[in-house]
Each structure stands twice: as structure tokens, then as C-alpha cells.
Design a protein around this motif. Structure first.
Motif, PDB file in Angstrom:
ATOM      1  N   MET A  66       0.837  -1.170   0.000  1.00  0.00           N
ATOM      2  CA  MET A  66       0.000   0.000   0.000  1.00  0.00           C
ATOM      3  C   MET A  66       0.887   1.239   0.000  1.00  0.00           C
ATOM      4  N   PHE A  67       0.506   2.228  -0.803  1.00  0.00           N
ATOM      5  CA  PHE A  67       1.260   3.472  -0.889  1.00  0.00           C
ATOM      6  C   PHE A  67       1.026   4.349   0.328  1.00  0.00           C
ATOM      7  N   ASN A  68       2.066   5.019   0.775  1.00  0.00           N
ATOM      8  CA  ASN A  68       1.857   6.089   1.735  1.00  0.00           C
ATOM      9  C   ASN A  68       1.856   7.399   0.957  1.00  0.00           C
ATOM     10  N   LEU A  69       1.548   8.498   1.600  1.00  0.00           N
ATOM     11  CA  LEU A  69       1.402   9.778   0.913  1.00  0.00           C
ATOM     12  C   LEU A  69       2.682  10.210   0.219  1.00  0.00           C
ATOM     13  N   GLN A  70       3.825  10.022   0.851  1.00  0.00           N
ATOM     14  CA  GLN A  70       5.095  10.425   0.257  1.00  0.00           C
ATOM     15  C   GLN A  70       5.363   9.665  -1.036  1.00  0.00           C
ATOM     16  N   GLU A  71       5.092   8.370  -1.066  1.00  0.00           N
ATOM     17  CA  GLU A  71       5.286   7.581  -2.276  1.00  0.00           C
ATOM     18  C   GLU A  71       4.326   8.005  -3.376  1.00  0.00           C
ATOM     19  N   LYS A  72       3.078   8.319  -3.031  1.00  0.00           N
ATOM     20  CA  LYS A  72       2.093   8.744  -4.016  1.00  0.00           C
ATOM     21  C   LYS A  72       2.499  10.075  -4.652  1.00  0.00           C
ATOM     22  N   VAL A  73       2.978  11.018  -3.828  1.00  0.00           N
ATOM     23  CA  VAL A  73       3.425  12.305  -4.349  1.00  0.00           C
ATOM     24  C   VAL A  73       4.630  12.109  -5.259  1.00  0.00           C
ATOM     25  N   PHE A  74       5.563  11.256  -4.884  1.00  0.00           N
ATOM     26  CA  PHE A  74       6.730  10.977  -5.715  1.00  0.00           C
ATOM     27  C   PHE A  74       6.314  10.408  -7.068  1.00  0.00           C
ATOM     28  N   VAL A  75       5.395   9.447  -7.069  1.00  0.00           N
ATOM     29  CA  VAL A  75       4.930   8.852  -8.329  1.00  0.00           C
ATOM     30  C   VAL A  75       4.253   9.903  -9.197  1.00  0.00           C
ATOM     31  N   ASP A  76       3.426  10.755  -8.606  1.00  0.00           N
ATOM     32  CA  ASP A  76       2.763  11.810  -9.375  1.00  0.00           C
ATOM     33  C   ASP A  76       3.768  12.784  -9.971  1.00  0.00           C
TER      34      ASP A  76
END
Length: 71
Positions: free
Chosen positions: A1-11
Motif C-alpha cells: 500500500m502506498f503512503n502519501l510520500q510515495e504517491k506524491v513521488f509517483v505523481d
């Protein structure tokens, strides 16, 4: 599951990572700005230019846009 930091990095990589991870660590909040397009939709774009390795004086670069989603 993604955390917020990983999601922002991917975006960031998806919309603005033209050189992969090379310039991501140098980005600051001031490198981005928000505006609306002709249809009134809000989007984020990079307000600062980054030089690319092979096209340092290229005038025909495409700008990434990250549109706001509803909901």
C-alpha cells in the motif's frame, strides 16, 4: 500500500519527471504554480525551466500539467 510520500513521488515522476529521478531532489514548492485552462479547469505546472542534457536551448519542449480531480 502506498503512503502519501510515495504517491506524491509517483505523481511528480509521471507529470514532471522528464529526466527521471535526476532533477526531482532539487524541486521546491516555488518551482510550481497553479492556473486554469481555457475550459476553466485548474492545473499545476512547473514555473521554473530545467535544462535537459541534450536540448539545453530547445524552445519546443512540452510542459507537463497535473490537473485537479473532482472529489
Amino acid at each position: 500500500m502506498f503512503n502519501l510520500q510515495e504517491k506524491v513521488f509517483v505523481d511528480l515522476m509521471l507529470y514532471f519527471g522528464r529526466r527521471g529521478r535526476e532533477n526531482i531532489h532539487e524541486l521546491k514548492i516555488t518551482d510550481f504554480a497553479a492556473t486554469t485552462d481555457a475550459d476553466g479547469r485548474v492545473y499545476i505546472y512547473m514555473s521554473s525551466d530545467e535544462l535537459t542534457k541534450n536540448h539545453q536551448q530547445d524552445e519546443n519542449t512540452s510542459d507537463g500539467r497535473m490537473y485537479a480531480s473532482d472529489g
